[in-house]
Design an enzyme around this catalytic site. Structure first.
Site, mmCIF file in Angstrom:
data_model
loop_
_atom_site.group_PDB
_atom_site.id
_atom_site.type_symbol
_atom_site.label_atom_id
_atom_site.label_comp_id
_atom_site.label_asym_id
_atom_site.label_seq_id
_atom_site.Cartn_x
_atom_site.Cartn_y
_atom_site.Cartn_z
ATOM 1 N N ASN A 61 16.951 49.641 -24.156
ATOM 2 C CA ASN A 61 18.011 50.332 -24.815
ATOM 3 C C ASN A 61 18.082 49.687 -26.257
ATOM 4 O OD1 ASN A 61 20.608 51.646 -25.195
ATOM 5 N ND2 ASN A 61 21.652 50.225 -23.998
ATOM 6 N N HIS A 65 31.788 49.959 -12.050
ATOM 7 C CA HIS A 65 32.311 49.068 -13.044
ATOM 8 C C HIS A 65 33.874 49.739 -13.607
ATOM 9 C CE1 HIS A 65 28.559 48.180 -15.629
ATOM 10 N NE2 HIS A 65 28.559 47.672 -14.572
ATOM 11 N N ARG A 119 33.285 45.444 -10.637
ATOM 12 C CA ARG A 119 33.188 44.408 -11.712
ATOM 13 C C ARG A 119 34.231 44.638 -12.681
ATOM 14 N NH1 ARG A 119 29.067 44.681 -17.085
ATOM 15 N NH2 ARG A 119 30.665 46.294 -17.703
ATOM 16 N N TYR A 178 33.776 44.332 -25.461
ATOM 17 C CA TYR A 178 32.661 44.713 -24.563
ATOM 18 C C TYR A 178 33.329 45.208 -23.316
ATOM 19 C CZ TYR A 178 29.066 44.684 -20.959
ATOM 20 O OH TYR A 178 28.523 44.900 -19.693
ATOM 21 N N ASP A 206 31.659 39.999 -15.957
ATOM 22 C CA ASP A 206 30.631 39.737 -16.881
ATOM 23 C C ASP A 206 31.045 39.146 -18.177
ATOM 24 O OD1 ASP A 206 27.979 39.681 -18.389
ATOM 25 O OD2 ASP A 206 27.553 42.148 -17.840
ATOM 26 N N HIS A 238 28.961 38.167 -20.650
ATOM 27 C CA HIS A 238 27.987 38.677 -21.563
ATOM 28 C C HIS A 238 27.468 37.847 -22.684
ATOM 29 C CE1 HIS A 238 25.957 42.520 -23.253
ATOM 30 N NE2 HIS A 238 26.574 42.835 -21.918
ATOM 31 N N GLU A 292 29.079 36.293 -14.547
ATOM 32 C CA GLU A 292 27.809 36.869 -14.966
ATOM 33 C C GLU A 292 27.886 36.471 -16.201
ATOM 34 O OE1 GLU A 292 27.091 40.991 -14.129
ATOM 35 O OE2 GLU A 292 25.836 41.157 -15.821
ATOM 36 N N GLU A 332 19.599 39.462 -16.664
ATOM 37 C CA GLU A 332 19.358 40.910 -17.008
ATOM 38 C C GLU A 332 18.540 40.905 -18.343
ATOM 39 O OE1 GLU A 332 23.640 42.213 -17.540
ATOM 40 O OE2 GLU A 332 23.239 42.682 -19.617
ATOM 41 N N ARG A 354 19.234 38.662 -11.717
ATOM 42 C CA ARG A 354 19.630 39.934 -12.131
ATOM 43 C C ARG A 354 18.893 40.934 -12.814
ATOM 44 N NH1 ARG A 354 23.352 42.791 -12.243
ATOM 45 N NH2 ARG A 354 24.030 42.742 -14.260
ATOM 46 N N HIS A 366 20.160 44.143 -12.216
ATOM 47 C CA HIS A 366 20.990 45.125 -13.376
ATOM 48 C C HIS A 366 20.786 46.701 -13.221
ATOM 49 C CE1 HIS A 366 21.296 45.395 -18.244
ATOM 50 N NE2 HIS A 366 22.517 45.554 -17.471
ATOM 51 N N GLU A 392 23.951 46.424 -8.953
ATOM 52 C CA GLU A 392 24.655 47.257 -9.884
ATOM 53 C C GLU A 392 24.589 48.783 -10.021
ATOM 54 O OE1 GLU A 392 24.245 45.938 -14.065
ATOM 55 O OE2 GLU A 392 26.184 46.352 -14.535
ATOM 56 N N TRP A 422 26.448 39.352 -28.418
ATOM 57 C CA TRP A 422 27.117 40.408 -27.830
ATOM 58 C C TRP A 422 26.846 40.309 -26.397
ATOM 59 C CZ3 TRP A 422 25.237 44.740 -25.169
ATOM 60 C CH2 TRP A 422 26.314 46.048 -24.883
HETATM 61 O O1 EZ4 Z 1 24.824 45.369 -21.624
HETATM 62 O O2 EZ4 Z 1 22.897 47.695 -20.006
HETATM 63 O O3 EZ4 Z 1 25.555 44.420 -16.592
HETATM 64 N N1 EZ4 Z 1 25.429 45.036 -17.488
HETATM 65 C C1 EZ4 Z 1 25.485 44.896 -18.722
HETATM 66 C C2 EZ4 Z 1 24.994 46.064 -19.614
HETATM 67 C C3 EZ4 Z 1 24.091 45.929 -20.676
HETATM 68 C C4 EZ4 Z 1 23.520 47.019 -21.122
HETATM 69 C C5 EZ4 Z 1 22.521 46.700 -22.173
HETATM 70 O O4 EZ4 Z 1 21.700 47.540 -22.609
HETATM 71 O O5 EZ4 Z 1 25.935 43.749 -19.198
HETATM 72 O O6 EZ4 Z 1 26.176 46.633 -19.978
HETATM 73 CO CO CO Z 2 25.476 42.213 -17.588
#
Ligand code: EZ4
Ligand code: CO
Length: 397
Positions: free
Chosen positions: A37, A122, A147, A159, A205, A207, A231, A257, A278, A307, A334, A397
């Site tokens: 991505n 999600h 999630r 996010y 998550d 992140h 996560e 991930e 993951r 993931h 997921e 991020w």
């Molecule tokens: O940020 O797939 O758990 N899922 C995630 C996703 C990732 C994106 C990155 O390309 O954290 O939303």
């Molecule tokens: Co994630």
């Protein structure tokens, strides 16, 4: 059986996907997902410029040998671009081998260990009413686990909650404040538990945004709400960070991930610092590599939670579902689905019913790629968002 042809297909039916299609002298084709991505063309070039010339004429059945040749033979090992390219070759070869056998791929991985593959979806909302509606929508779709992501007071774009602007090309800028998030999140989970009861498995998550100390505090604060997992609490490349987190909280931890080889997990698995791995098939060197990862994890009682965002293509998702059905230490998958137009380009691979996936009984991976449909959706440059603190400095991020 020799590989005689390879095509790297870049297409954008609602989002970008990179697919490798291998063809053999027996007339069989195999598909592999190489989507990374926001860096898609790097993998496409790695494949077409550097990998495909090495594959033509090689034995299509020699999956392990080809994997080792591409991994060890490049000298420059690891990294998401390399490992996504190797993954695409690996999955395409497994697809071909299973077609030759006349069996769905999961049969070559040991056969089914379960009837179907449980997923989580999600849910997100800027505030509690919006979040509750989103959770209800996932439950109505049949998801057995959800999630939960939330807006944070004082932050404009967070996010998984902020909607991307239409037609942005440059990265969306999101904002972040760890202190505000740490104050807000436990109350959100308390409200969600009060509304939806004790039985619904809930995930969250982070992140990669917290320090080890902050992550330890968050894990402790969330313990009353009995999460299925928390996560990516800290930046994932810092394996020893999770030692501190683990000393202070019993919340189940999931990570990986953004990992691309088993070495990213070496400390985490052997010191039992995590509960779920993951890594998707797509970014980790394929079925061959993820199967080995899961076998190592199994020794330590660690389960899978691969993931599965929309940027794992239907090809990569199909590979995951075959693996999920077969391995004993499956945890959860997921699954968010794909943009509707993706179904014009990629057909089959799995069914999704009552929140569960099944790969079906078609020989091989079970996915077909429509090259004409793919050509109707040309590549469009796209980036993941970036994160800024209040003073404008960059945060994870
Ligand atoms: O940020 O797939 O758990 N899922 C995630 C996703 C990732 C994106 C990155 O390309 O954290 O939303
Ligand atoms: Co994630």
């Amino acid at each position: 059986m020799r590989i005689v042809d390879a095509a790297v297909v870049v297409t954008s039916p609602g989002r970008n996907f990179v697919t490798l299609q291998l063809r053999t002298d027996a007339g069989l084709t195999g598909l592999g997902d190489a989507t990374l991505n926001g860096r898609e063309l790097a993998v496409a070039a790695y494949l077409s410029e550097h990998v495909v010339p090495l594959l033509i004429g090689t034995d299509a059945h020699a999956i392990e040998h080809t994997w080792q040749s591409l991994y060890r033979g490049a000298y420059w090992r690891r990294g998401p671009v390399t490992m996504a390219a190797i993954a695409a070759v690996d999955v395409a070869l497994w697809d071909i081998k299973a077609q030759v056998a006349g069996l769905p791929l999961y049969q070559l991985l040991g056969g089914a260990s379960r009837d179907r593959v449980a997923t989580y979806g999600h849910a997100s909302g800027r505030d509690l009413p919006e979040l509750f509606d989103s959770i209800r929508a996932r439950l109505a779709e049949g998801y057995p686990a959800v999630r939960v992501q939330t807006g944070v007071p004082g932050l404009q774009r967070v996010y998984a909650v902020a909607q991307p602007d239409a037609d942005t090309v440059l990265p969306v800028v999101e904002d972040w404040d760890s202190a505000a998030y740490l104050r807000h999140l436990p109350g959100v989970f308390e409200s969600v538990r009060n509304e939806f009861g004790p039985d619904l498995p809930l995930l969250h998550d982070v992140h990669h945004r917290l320090s080890p100390q902050q992550a330890a505090r968050l894990g402790r604060d969330l313990e009353p709400y009995d999460l299925f997992w928390l996560e990516d609490v800290t930046p994932a490349e810092d394996q020893s960070a999770l030692r501190l987190v683990r000393q202070h909280t019993t919340v189940p931890l999931a990570i990986g991930e953004v990992f691309n080889t088993v070495f990213d997990y070496q400390t985490l698995i052997t010191e039992r610092l995590i509960d779920f791995v993951r890594s998707p098939v797509t970014h980790f060197g394929g079925i061959t590599a993820v199967k080995k990862l899961l076998d190592l994890a199994a020794v330590y009682g660690i389960r899978s939670g691969l993931h599965g965002p929309a940027d794992i293509s239907p090809v990569g998702m199909a590979a995951a579902v075959h693996l999920d059905l077969a391995v004993h230490n499956f945890g959860i998958q997921e699954f968010t689905g794909h943009p509707p137009a993706a179904a014009e380009v990629f057909r089959g691979g799995y069914t999704f019913r009552d929140g569960h996936l099944h790969p079906g009984e078609a020989p091989g991976l079970g996915v077909t790629l429509d090259l004409d449909a793919a050509a109707a959706y040309p590549y469009r440059r796209a980036y993941l968002p970036v994160n800024r603190l209040h003073d404008g400095s960059v945060h994870d991020w």
